[in-house]
Scaffold this motif. Structure first.
Motif, short mmCIF file in Angstrom:
data_model
loop_
_atom_site.label_atom_id
_atom_site.label_comp_id
_atom_site.label_asym_id
_atom_site.label_seq_id
_atom_site.Cartn_x
_atom_site.Cartn_y
_atom_site.Cartn_z
N SER A 1 0.84 -1.20 0.00
CA SER A 1 0.00 0.00 0.00
C SER A 1 0.87 1.25 0.00
CB SER A 1 -0.95 0.00 1.20
OG SER A 1 -0.21 -0.04 2.40
N CYS A 2 0.30 2.33 -0.48
CA CYS A 2 1.01 3.60 -0.60
C CYS A 2 0.66 4.51 0.57
CB CYS A 2 0.62 4.26 -1.92
SG CYS A 2 1.46 5.83 -2.22
N PRO A 3 1.62 5.26 1.11
CA PRO A 3 1.31 6.17 2.23
C PRO A 3 0.17 7.15 1.94
CG PRO A 3 3.68 5.97 1.97
CD PRO A 3 3.06 5.25 0.81
N ALA B 1 12.04 -1.24 9.43
CA ALA B 1 11.94 0.21 9.63
C ALA B 1 10.81 0.80 8.79
CB ALA B 1 13.26 0.90 9.29
N SER B 2 10.71 0.34 7.56
CA SER B 2 9.67 0.84 6.65
C SER B 2 8.27 0.56 7.19
CB SER B 2 9.85 0.21 5.27
OG SER B 2 8.87 0.66 4.39
N SER B 3 8.07 -0.63 7.74
CA SER B 3 6.76 -0.97 8.31
C SER B 3 6.45 -0.10 9.53
CB SER B 3 6.73 -2.45 8.72
OG SER B 3 6.81 -3.27 7.59
N LEU B 4 7.47 0.16 10.34
CA LEU B 4 7.27 1.01 11.51
C LEU B 4 7.03 2.46 11.12
CD1 LEU B 4 9.99 -0.69 13.69
CD2 LEU B 4 7.58 -0.50 14.34
N ASN C 1 9.39 8.90 5.10
CA ASN C 1 10.37 7.83 5.23
C ASN C 1 9.88 6.54 4.59
OD1 ASN C 1 12.94 8.39 6.94
ND2 ASN C 1 11.33 9.57 7.93
N ARG C 2 8.60 6.25 4.75
CA ARG C 2 8.02 5.05 4.11
C ARG C 2 8.14 5.16 2.59
NH1 ARG C 2 6.37 -0.33 4.12
NH2 ARG C 2 4.42 -0.55 2.99
N ALA C 3 7.82 6.34 2.04
CA ALA C 3 7.91 6.56 0.59
C ALA C 3 9.35 6.49 0.11
CB ALA C 3 7.28 7.89 0.22
N ALA C 4 10.29 7.00 0.92
CA ALA C 4 11.70 6.94 0.54
C ALA C 4 12.17 5.50 0.44
CB ALA C 4 12.55 7.71 1.56
N ALA C 5 11.68 4.65 1.34
CA ALA C 5 12.03 3.22 1.28
C ALA C 5 11.45 2.60 0.02
CB ALA C 5 11.50 2.50 2.52
N MET C 6 10.24 3.00 -0.35
CA MET C 6 9.62 2.48 -1.58
C MET C 6 10.40 2.94 -2.79
SD MET C 6 5.59 2.92 -0.61
CE MET C 6 4.97 1.87 -1.91
N THR D 1 3.44 10.99 -2.56
CA THR D 1 3.66 11.06 -1.12
C THR D 1 4.56 12.24 -0.77
OG1 THR D 1 3.39 8.66 -0.89
CG2 THR D 1 4.43 9.81 0.94
N PHE D 2 5.67 12.40 -1.50
CA PHE D 2 6.58 13.52 -1.24
C PHE D 2 5.87 14.86 -1.45
CE2 PHE D 2 10.21 10.55 -2.72
CZ PHE D 2 10.33 10.02 -1.46
#
Length: 198
Positions: A40-42, A95-98, A113-118, A132-133
């Protein structure tokens, strides 16, 4: 006999500590609350409220299990701090899940941060991380602006647009020149200028 008993207790305590740490890891990986973020996307779950995460990293370093439970109980500071800990360990998946959990609980930087990991692990999902950004920048997250400027500066996922890049990289300094987001934004701006892209 006392020495043997003491040794057995120490071994048991050491093994329990290792097991507890592994349990936290396994819970993050397998728990339904966290697994729902996979794929899923943020932008689908970013909270309407803005919460500033307290820094509880030092506390969570020695209390991971408790911090995990507080994260699951919807205290985003613990999600975000645990994410930082796992990020520093190089475990970007956990980390991405958290970060995703902190995002849904109101920490806008967690969404960035989640989007950066994606962006790193799922580069084909350009629409997701770019949107997201854009959204987190609009919500006054400095890293969101720096990352959004990076997209236009490099053409990773969008056409190069130097004017837009400079605009958003400047916004990356909203928290002052000493902020890491600003330092990264300024470094990228300097590269653009050195290439004659002003």
């Amino acid at each position: 006999m006392k020495h043997i008993l003491l040794l057995a207790m120490l071994l048991l305590w050491g093994s329990a500590s290792a097991s507890e740490e592994m349990t936290v890891y396994e819970l993050i990986e397998s728990d339904e609350y966290f697994s729902k973020f996979e794929g899923s996307c943020p932008t689908e779950y970013i909270s309407a409220r803005d919460v500033e995460a307290r820094n509880v990293v030092e506390y969570c370093k020695s209390n991971e299990q408790e911090c995990f439970n507080k994260c699951k109980s919807k205290d985003p500071s613990y999600c975000y701090s645990l994410a930082k800990i796992y990020q520093s360990k190089g475990d970007d998946g956990v980390a991405s899940s958290l970060f995703a959990a902190s995002c849904i609980q109101g920490v806008v930087s967690g969404c960035t941060n989640r989007a950066a990991a994606m962006n790193q692990f799922e580069p084909e999902r350009t629409d997701c991380y770019i949107e997201t950004f854009k959204l987190t920048c609009a919500r006054s997250d400095a890293w969101g602006c720096t990352m959004y400027g990076f997209i236009f500066a490099t053409g990773e996922g969008a056409e190069v647009d130097v004017a837009k890049a400079k605009k958003y990289l400047e916004l990356g300094c909203m928290n002052g020149v000493e902020d890491k987001a600003c330092r990264s934004a300024k470094a990228l701006s300097a590269i653009l200028e050195s290439q004659g892209k002003e």
